[in-house]
Design a protein around this motif. Structure first.
Motif, short mmCIF file in Angstrom:
data_model
loop_
_atom_site.label_atom_id
_atom_site.label_comp_id
_atom_site.label_asym_id
_atom_site.label_seq_id
_atom_site.Cartn_x
_atom_site.Cartn_y
_atom_site.Cartn_z
N GLN A 52 31.64 29.38 65.20
CA GLN A 52 32.53 28.25 64.94
C GLN A 52 32.25 27.59 63.59
N ILE A 53 30.97 27.45 63.26
CA ILE A 53 30.59 26.79 62.00
C ILE A 53 31.04 27.62 60.80
N GLU A 54 30.79 28.94 60.85
CA GLU A 54 31.19 29.78 59.72
C GLU A 54 32.70 29.90 59.60
N GLN A 55 33.40 29.81 60.72
CA GLN A 55 34.85 29.84 60.65
C GLN A 55 35.39 28.63 59.89
N VAL A 56 34.74 27.49 60.07
CA VAL A 56 35.14 26.29 59.35
C VAL A 56 34.72 26.36 57.88
N LEU A 57 33.46 26.78 57.65
CA LEU A 57 32.93 26.81 56.29
C LEU A 57 33.66 27.83 55.41
N TYR A 58 33.97 28.98 55.98
CA TYR A 58 34.51 30.08 55.18
C TYR A 58 35.92 30.47 55.61
N GLN A 59 36.65 29.51 56.11
CA GLN A 59 38.00 29.80 56.60
C GLN A 59 38.89 30.39 55.49
N ASP A 60 38.77 29.84 54.31
CA ASP A 60 39.60 30.33 53.20
C ASP A 60 39.25 31.76 52.83
N TYR A 61 38.01 32.17 53.07
CA TYR A 61 37.59 33.53 52.78
C TYR A 61 37.97 34.49 53.92
N ASN A 62 37.89 33.99 55.13
CA ASN A 62 38.02 34.86 56.31
C ASN A 62 39.46 35.15 56.72
N GLU A 63 40.36 34.21 56.53
CA GLU A 63 41.71 34.33 57.08
C GLU A 63 42.70 34.87 56.05
N VAL A 64 43.53 35.80 56.50
CA VAL A 64 44.59 36.35 55.66
C VAL A 64 45.88 36.33 56.47
N THR A 65 46.99 36.47 55.78
CA THR A 65 48.29 36.52 56.45
C THR A 65 48.62 37.96 56.82
N PRO A 66 48.76 38.26 58.10
CA PRO A 66 49.04 39.64 58.52
C PRO A 66 50.36 40.15 57.94
N GLN A 67 50.34 41.41 57.51
CA GLN A 67 51.54 42.06 57.01
C GLN A 67 51.71 43.38 57.75
N GLU A 68 52.59 44.19 57.29
CA GLU A 68 52.94 45.40 58.03
C GLU A 68 51.80 46.41 58.08
N ASP A 69 51.26 46.78 56.91
CA ASP A 69 50.21 47.80 56.86
C ASP A 69 49.08 47.35 55.94
N LYS A 70 47.86 47.77 56.31
CA LYS A 70 46.71 47.54 55.45
C LYS A 70 46.58 48.69 54.47
N ILE A 71 46.07 48.39 53.29
CA ILE A 71 45.84 49.46 52.32
C ILE A 71 44.51 50.14 52.66
N PRO A 72 44.30 51.38 52.24
CA PRO A 72 43.07 52.10 52.58
C PRO A 72 41.82 51.36 52.08
N ALA A 73 40.73 51.56 52.78
CA ALA A 73 39.45 50.93 52.41
C ALA A 73 39.02 51.34 51.01
N SER A 74 39.32 52.60 50.61
CA SER A 74 38.92 53.08 49.29
C SER A 74 39.56 52.28 48.18
N ARG A 75 40.81 51.88 48.37
CA ARG A 75 41.50 51.09 47.35
C ARG A 75 40.94 49.68 47.30
N GLN A 76 40.53 49.16 48.43
CA GLN A 76 39.91 47.84 48.45
C GLN A 76 38.60 47.87 47.66
N ILE A 77 37.82 48.91 47.88
CA ILE A 77 36.54 49.04 47.18
C ILE A 77 36.76 49.29 45.69
N GLU A 78 37.80 50.06 45.34
CA GLU A 78 38.11 50.28 43.92
C GLU A 78 38.43 48.97 43.22
#
Length: 455
Positions: A52-78
């Motif tokens: 609960q504490i980290e959800q409050v502290l890092y909410q801006d980092y943790n939460e994203v707006t869901p969309q249709e598809d996620k991009i591959p992990a490799s592209r995220q790392i790139e």
């Protein structure tokens, strides 16, 4: 009749001597270790609510707006590599659900950073230096007082001596005469301030005894000395890890899994296999994610990325519930699952410890688990503070107010108990030797000190 009176008198003297002995050890152990127990209980109370504490502290980092598809992990790392071209990527953590960001761990300029990525766009949301995580600081205080190995040993010593406090406290609390439930299960409010102070310490202590002992015993497996030896004993006592976790005869290194990744307690001493087929193009992180999903890893898993040619991908899951734990080693070239170690593979001790850890952390049964553990922690603080208050009000102007030390021949039964606890908890045994040496070399030889200590 005279012989009977003599026998009764001797028995009463023995009982009185034993009572004063127990009281004396309980008194000094409380004075020395109560401050540490307050620190452990206070930090433990905070750490219980880490999610609960980290959800409050890092909410801006943790939460994203869901969309249709996620991009591959490799592209995220790139994307992370473009932002930090000189960094080494060490770990990838996909989000647990559709509205959770991904995390990429890197080492840059000798610092460990976590980069939060929107898995739908690949854009960086922000970075966090692992040294700045508040709950990690709380955990560090709770586990080692932010003093490294020395702090770990001090915390372990305090926890072990808390067992002595519990055992001696129960003996002092146990009613010697029939007095009903007042003063035993609930405090006496109409017997004066002295009686109320005593009950304010003893009665709550009785109610939290089981919970306090549980928190101590479930925390000790994490300790550096007792926990490491217990873990080695648990690992080596049986026939080792069950053959079902290995795929074929995977070659192993001399490295333990805990040396390369954060994994569940039962898997820390699992031998790390090596990637035997070398010289080929390494598996992509996308393929590793596909394997993890195929093998049914809990969504909380992380992927530790190898940086050696013979290294393996190590996947570990730290879910809220013990039965969902998993540790997996994957060949970085062939994608073969070299080892798959789950809760169902654990031996009896491993399963008990796994449950103990999740209950200790307050995650096994969610909010109700957190509340019960919080009440125990608050009870520990109340007992420690009320014990200090009780001593302060009773303390004479000169001296500490401890019962007079009886002759060693009248301490036989209690000494046997202490020796037993010293064998079970080696740091207690070592501290007993130190106490004996201090008593023999200093207290007994210095009249002023002897008077203050009532030795």
């Amino acid at each position: 009749m005279e012989a009977g009176i003599t026998k009764t008198t001797i028995q009463n003297q023995t009982n009185t001597s034993l009572y004063r002995t127990v009281w004396r050890w309980h008194f000094y152990a409380g004075i020395i270790f109560a401050p540490l127990l307050i620190i452990l209980a206070a930090t433990g109370s905070i750490y219980l609510f880490k999610p609960q504490i980290e959800q409050v502290l890092y909410q801006d980092y943790n939460e994203v707006t869901p969309q249709e598809d996620k991009i591959p992990a490799s592209r995220q790392i790139e994307q992370v590599k473009k932002l930090y071209p000189n960094a080494v990527v060490t770990k990838y953590h996909p989000g647990e659900n559709a509205s959770r960001s991904s995390e990429v761990s890197i080492t840059s300029n000798k610092e460990s950073l976590t980069i939060f990525i929107d898995p739908y766009t690949g854009k960086s949301i922000g970075e966090l230096n692992d040294e700045d995580r508040i709950m990690d600081k709380i955990e560090e205080i709770h586990g080692e007082l932010m003093a490294g190995t020395l702090g770990d040993r001090i915390v372990e010593l305090a926890a072990c001596w808390a067992v002595v406090l519990i055992v001696s406290g129960l003996y002092l609390w146990y009613p010697k005469k029939k007095q009903g439930l007042s003063g035993v299960l609930f405090p006496r409010l109409n017997k004066g301030k002295n009686i109320f102070r005593r009950d304010l310490h003893a009665v709550p202590a009785f109610w939290i005894t089981t919970g306090m002992l549980f928190l101590i015993m479930t925390g000790l497996p994490w300790s550096g000395f007792w926990g490491s030896n217990f873990q080695s004993l648990a690992t080596n006592s049986g026939s080792g890890y069950p053959p079902s976790i290995w795929s074929g005869s995977a070659p192993t290194s001399s490295i333990k899994t805990k040396d390369i990744a954060d994994v569940p307690w039962a898997a820390e001493n699992l031998d790390v296999p090596i990637s035997g087929i070398q010289g080929f193009i390494p598996l992509s992180i996308d393929d590793v994610v596909t394997i993890a999903n195929r093998e049914g890893m809990h969504p909380s898993y992380s992927i530790n990325i190898p940086n050696e040619t013979d290294g393996v991908y190590t996947l570990s899951a730290f879910p809220p519930k013990a039965q969902d734990e998993a540790t997996m080693h994957i060949d970085q070239y062939s994608g073969a699952v070299l080892a798959d170690y789950r809760y169902d593979h654990y031996g009896l001790i491993g399963k008990i410890v796994a449950w103990g850890i999740t209950l200790h952390k307050g995650t096994q049964f969610g909010l109700i688990n957190q509340i019960i553990s919080l009440l125990i922690c608050l009870g520990i603080i109340l007992v420690a503070v009320s014990g200090f208050y009780l001593w302060w009000k009773r303390k004479p102007k000169k001296g500490l107010g401890a019962p007079k030390a009886p002759h060693i021949k009248n301490m036989k039964s209690f000494l046997i108990l202490l020796i037993g606890l010293g064998i079970l908890f080696p740091l207690v045994g070592l501290s007993l030797i130190v106490v004996w040496l201090i008593d023999w070399l200093i207290i007994k030889r210095r009249s002023a000190v002897k008077k203050v200590m009532n030795a």
